[in-house]
Write a protein that holds these residues in place. Structure first.
Motif, mmCIF file in Angstrom:
data_model
loop_
_atom_site.group_PDB
_atom_site.id
_atom_site.type_symbol
_atom_site.label_atom_id
_atom_site.label_comp_id
_atom_site.label_asym_id
_atom_site.label_seq_id
_atom_site.Cartn_x
_atom_site.Cartn_y
_atom_site.Cartn_z
ATOM 1 N N TRP A 130 1.244 -1.261 -0.350
ATOM 2 C CA TRP A 130 -0.386 -0.018 0.124
ATOM 3 C C TRP A 130 0.836 1.093 -0.026
ATOM 4 C CZ3 TRP A 130 -4.897 0.719 -1.129
ATOM 5 C CH2 TRP A 130 -5.852 -0.304 -1.334
ATOM 6 N N THR A 131 2.344 1.077 1.221
ATOM 7 C CA THR A 131 2.688 2.646 0.933
ATOM 8 C C THR A 131 3.907 2.463 -0.706
ATOM 9 O OG1 THR A 131 3.257 1.702 2.547
ATOM 10 C CG2 THR A 131 4.903 3.440 1.697
ATOM 11 N N HIS A 132 4.053 1.663 -1.303
ATOM 12 C CA HIS A 132 4.678 1.875 -2.382
ATOM 13 C C HIS A 132 3.087 2.256 -3.675
ATOM 14 C CE1 HIS A 132 6.596 -0.419 -6.133
ATOM 15 N NE2 HIS A 132 7.022 1.192 -6.376
ATOM 16 N N LEU A 133 2.176 2.175 -3.263
ATOM 17 C CA LEU A 133 1.352 2.430 -4.462
ATOM 18 C C LEU A 133 0.663 4.125 -3.796
ATOM 19 C CD1 LEU A 133 -0.865 1.436 -6.216
ATOM 20 C CD2 LEU A 133 -2.562 1.348 -4.477
ATOM 21 N N LEU A 134 0.850 4.045 -2.767
ATOM 22 C CA LEU A 134 0.397 4.929 -2.513
ATOM 23 C C LEU A 134 1.107 6.803 -2.963
ATOM 24 C CD1 LEU A 134 -1.755 4.490 1.019
ATOM 25 C CD2 LEU A 134 -3.077 4.980 -1.111
#
Length: 222
Positions: free
Chosen positions: A78-82
């Motif tokens: 999620w961190t990578h995506l966001l």
């Protein structure tokens, strides 16, 4: 420093920027929902695994370099995506505005492919998938760097907000990428979980190519 927004005006709806965000987010959610084994298999198939192209007997099927494109739509967390989508949201609309929709899409993909190629060149024996839109987005950041150098980027640096010229914010960003990339090849025992060379490759490609994709007339849409 976390960028909140920029001050550059945008005169057309950035449909391609929005579409890339929707596609990347939808793929990520779908892969989170599916069984772990299937998700892992898709990452291996559509992520760019450098050793696949460096060693003929790597045990991985050759895919005709398809993963140099498909990896741009996959994310690890999620961190990578966001983080990637947030940068795309802030800076992509203005670059799309100056290029037009189809040229911007082509520019985005070309920068992403070049970013992936550079990562492969510097880490050819890596046996895990290189994934993420950050290389392509780095190309977008490079275009923004040259097109809107004096526009302000509003950043959150706890506990305050600061207005920083884009040339300073993005200049610092690329310096940090260069430092991390060189560290990854100088110190062999350093654990690397970010494709730093892809970031640099995308930025270099964007710096060189962005002028080719600019609209000849500011009233053009496509």
């Amino acid at each position: 420093m976390i960028p909140i927004r920029d001050t550059a005006p945008c005169y057309a709806k950035p449909y391609v920027t929005w579409a890339i965000i929707v596609v990347c987010t939808s793929i990520f959610i779908a892969m989170k929902i599916m069984p772990d084994q299937l998700s892992f298999s898709l990452l291996q198939r559509y992520g760019m695994v450098p050793i696949r192209y460096s060693v003929l007997q790597s045990g991985l099927p050759f895919d005709g370099y398809l993963s140099f494109v498909t990896n741009l739509f996959l994310h690890a967390s999620w961190t990578h995506l966001l983080m990637n989508m947030w940068f795309m949201w802030i800076f992509g609309d203005n670059v799309e505005d100056r290029m037009g929709r189809l040229p911007f899409l082509i520019f985005y993909l070309v920068c992403g492919v070049f970013a992936t190629l550079l990562q492969w060149y510097f880490d050819p024996m890596l046996d895990i998938p290189v994934i993420g839109a950050s290389g392509a987005i780095a190309g977008v950041l490079a275009a923004y760097f040259f097109l809107y150098p004096l526009e302000r980027v509003i950043v959150f640096f706890p506990p305050m907000l600061f207005h920083i010229p884009a040339i300073a914010f993005l200049g610092l960003w690329i310096i940090l990428q260069l430092d991390s990339a060189t560290t990854s090849i100088i110190f062999e025992n350093v654990t690397i979980d970010v494709a730093w060379w892809a970031h640099l490759g995308g930025f270099v490609a964007g710096s060189v190519l962005y002028r080719i994709f600019l609209k000849s007339n500011k009233n053009d849409v496509i």
